[in-house]
Design a protein around this motif. Structure first.
Motif, PDB file in Angstrom:
ATOM      1  N   PRO A  31       0.832  -1.209   0.000  1.00 30.51           N
ATOM      2  CA  PRO A  31       0.000   0.000   0.000  1.00 30.51           C
ATOM      3  C   PRO A  31       0.866   1.258   0.000  1.00 30.51           C
ATOM      4  N   THR A  32       0.399   2.291  -0.722  1.00 35.41           N
ATOM      5  CA  THR A  32       1.147   3.548  -0.780  1.00 35.41           C
ATOM      6  C   THR A  32       0.259   4.778  -0.635  1.00 35.41           C
ATOM      7  N   SER A  33      -1.058   4.610  -0.546  1.00 37.46           N
ATOM      8  CA  SER A  33      -1.954   5.775  -0.565  1.00 37.46           C
ATOM      9  C   SER A  33      -2.228   6.315   0.829  1.00 37.46           C
ATOM     10  N   SER A  34      -2.085   7.631   0.969  1.00 38.47           N
ATOM     11  CA  SER A  34      -2.394   8.308   2.227  1.00 38.47           C
ATOM     12  C   SER A  34      -3.887   8.500   2.406  1.00 38.47           C
ATOM     13  N   VAL A  35      -4.597   8.656   1.275  1.00 38.85           N
ATOM     14  CA  VAL A  35      -6.026   8.953   1.289  1.00 38.85           C
ATOM     15  C   VAL A  35      -6.748   7.893   0.464  1.00 38.85           C
ATOM     16  N   VAL A  36      -7.888   7.431   0.982  1.00 29.67           N
ATOM     17  CA  VAL A  36      -8.676   6.404   0.300  1.00 29.67           C
ATOM     18  C   VAL A  36     -10.041   6.979  -0.065  1.00 29.67           C
ATOM     19  N   TRP A  37     -10.390   6.833  -1.335  1.00 32.79           N
ATOM     20  CA  TRP A  37     -11.733   7.194  -1.806  1.00 32.79           C
ATOM     21  C   TRP A  37     -12.656   6.016  -1.586  1.00 32.79           C
ATOM     22  N   LYS A  38     -13.875   6.303  -1.157  1.00 31.49           N
ATOM     23  CA  LYS A  38     -14.777   5.203  -0.818  1.00 31.49           C
ATOM     24  C   LYS A  38     -16.229   5.621  -1.041  1.00 31.49           C
ATOM     25  N   ARG A  39     -16.982   4.832  -1.785  1.00 36.27           N
ATOM     26  CA  ARG A  39     -18.430   4.979  -1.887  1.00 36.27           C
ATOM     27  C   ARG A  39     -19.074   4.047  -0.875  1.00 36.27           C
ATOM     28  N   PHE A  88       0.729   5.186   7.904  1.00 35.92           N
ATOM     29  CA  PHE A  88       0.760   6.473   7.194  1.00 35.92           C
ATOM     30  C   PHE A  88      -0.602   6.862   6.618  1.00 35.92           C
ATOM     31  N   PHE A  89      -1.613   6.030   6.834  1.00 43.58           N
ATOM     32  CA  PHE A  89      -2.947   6.327   6.309  1.00 43.58           C
ATOM     33  C   PHE A  89      -3.523   7.558   7.013  1.00 43.58           C
ATOM     34  N   GLN A  90      -4.011   8.521   6.222  1.00 44.19           N
ATOM     35  CA  GLN A  90      -4.491   9.791   6.767  1.00 44.19           C
ATOM     36  C   GLN A  90      -6.005   9.906   6.845  1.00 44.19           C
TER      37      GLN A  90
END
Length: 452
Positions: free
Chosen positions: A250-258, A310-312
């Motif tokens: 994983p490398t994403s700080s921000v996750v988009w979610k519906r 590191f998840f924001q």
């Protein structure tokens, strides 16, 4: 010859591009949106160093033509210099967002970086510390924003004694002349290639798990709801004789979610007013915040990975479905109701760690209806409606006919890289929502007309 190799497969970094978020995000979140694609690439380089890989593959769209800048170019050079100090080479093909003939590098690249030519397929040989050949990497860059050449057909190697790896930026659609037309079977038939490192599709996928392995690593940091979920890259370990081991990093700080919420999921607690509805959504938000964001289904997490440290936070779209008396209130004052609901949710959740930022609320609710089972018992027409709905979503020819009947305002062959702004994009999820809503409208009208 023929030894084990370990490498990073990444693609579609779109370095420097921003998240497509709107609204009145607080300063901390706004600042984060500006830097997350950079942070994702730092983590890719960190992983390359941590796992002592032999090389890094970047399968196109390192930059985004809308946001390629001096700062982004300099940042990339600095990160590659980190890899150079660890003797890790970087092999890159240019994709449709950063074609070679459009704009050159603004800074001298470190000696460990190799960009494949756009005029012909090139082969790079990788040797180990002892000078032994351990892999061949084949690639060809785009020379414009569309690429109709069947590049893969020229990927040829003298033998299969070492790992032969092809890098390709393609949609894997033989009828699409914008993004290297080819099919999955075309790549499978090139069986002197052991691993196809693909770019262009922004969701991680392993399309063929046996020789040759064919995989998309996906986008390292999603930028909108079309790029939902945790983004990352692949750590691959392989030999010419055996199927590779593939781990997700994983490398994403921000996750988009519906997130879909059925207001009538608990029949005894269907919200009756806006306060109850807001509390229902807040409870769902708490459930989300109390869980670690899952990596894409079907993948193994790389060992000793620091996810989710590191998840924001999340950017959320709430989709309200189900039936209840509050539907009439939502419809009567939809614009104001949604605006206030979004603002209240943003204010209530913006300071959470991780944050949860409500981007939008979509209303797909309906009026209360009798239970469909009892309706079918009263009148067989409701059973026929249910059967038509089932066919619309499962029968290929029926679905094709339905899509054609929807009219030319819909684009059913969705191209995430080349959106037709004059049409609505008809993906599978949208089609299901249309059919379901049509079913409910028909039932409502039949009941209102007393045609039971």
């Amino acid at each position: 010859m023929g030894g084990k190799v370990r490498f990073i497969h990444a693609a579609d970094i779109h370095l420097g591009s921003l998240l497509h978020s709107t609204g009145r995000a607080p300063q901390e979140i706004s600042n984060l949106i500006k830097r997350v694609t950079y942070e994702a690439f730092v983590r890719i380089c960190n992983a390359a160093i941590k796992y002592s890989v032999d090389f890094v593959l970047l399968a196109g769209d390192l930059y985004d033509h809308k946001s390629r800048s001096v700062a982004a170019n300099q940042f990339f050079v600095h990160q590659c210099q980190r890899l150079e100090k660890e003797n890790i080479p970087v092999y890159i093909i240019a994709g449709n967002h950063d074609p070679l003939q459009e704009q050159g590098e603004l800074f001298d690249l470190p000696k460990n970086v190799f960009i494949f030519d756009s005029e012909q397929v090139e082969v790079q040989e990788v040797v180990n510390k002892e000078g032994e050949l351990i892999a061949r990497i084949l690639g060809q860059s785009y020379r414009g924003r569309s690429e109709s050449r069947k590049m893969y057909s020229s990927f040829t190697v003298p033998d299969t004694g070492v790992c032969n790896i092809g890098i390709l930026h393609t949609q894997l659609d033989p009828t699409n002349n914008n993004y290297v037309p080819c099919s999955l079977n075309d790549l499978i038939c090139k069986n002197d290639i052991h691993y196809w490192a693909l770019g262009h599709i922004h969701q991680p996928r392993i399309l063929h798990r046996t020789h040759p392995v064919i995989a998309y690593s996906g986008i390292p940091q999603g930028r909108d709801f079309g790029e939902e979920g945790v983004g990352g890259c692949f750590l691959v370990e392989m030999t010419p004789q055996n199927e590779p081991e593939i781990w997700f990093i994983p490398t994403s700080s921000v996750v988009w979610k519906r997130v879909e919420i059925a207001i009538d999921e608990d029949e005894k607690n269907v919200p009756e007013n806006f306060t109850c509805l807001e509390n229902l959504i807040l409870n769902k938000a708490e459930d989300i915040l109390n869980k670690v964001p899952p990596i894409p289904e079907g993948f193994k997490l790389a060992q000793d990975n620091n996810w989710p440290d590191f998840f924001q936070g999340y950017i959320i779209q709430w989709i309200l479905t189900g039936r209840g008396e509050i539907h009439d209130l939502l419809v009567e004052q939809e614009e104001e109701a949604i605006r206030l609901l979004v603002e209240n949710l943003q204010d209530r959740l913006k300071d959470r760690k991780p944050f949860l930022w409500t981007e939008s609320v979509v209303v797909r609710t309906g009026k209360p209806l009798p239970h469909l089972k009892s309706l079918k018992e009263q009148n067989p027409i409701f059973a026929e409606i249910e059967e038509i709905v089932h066919l619309s979503l499962t029968d290929a020819q029926f679905k094709k006919d339905l899509v054609s009947e929807l009219g030319q305002i819909w684009e059913d062959r969705v191209d995430h890289e080349n959106i037709n702004e004059q049409k609505f994009q008809l993906d599978e999820e949208t089609l299901q929502a249309i059919v379901k809503q049509a079913e409910e409208i028909v039932i409502e009208k039949l009941i209102e007309g007393r045609e039971l």
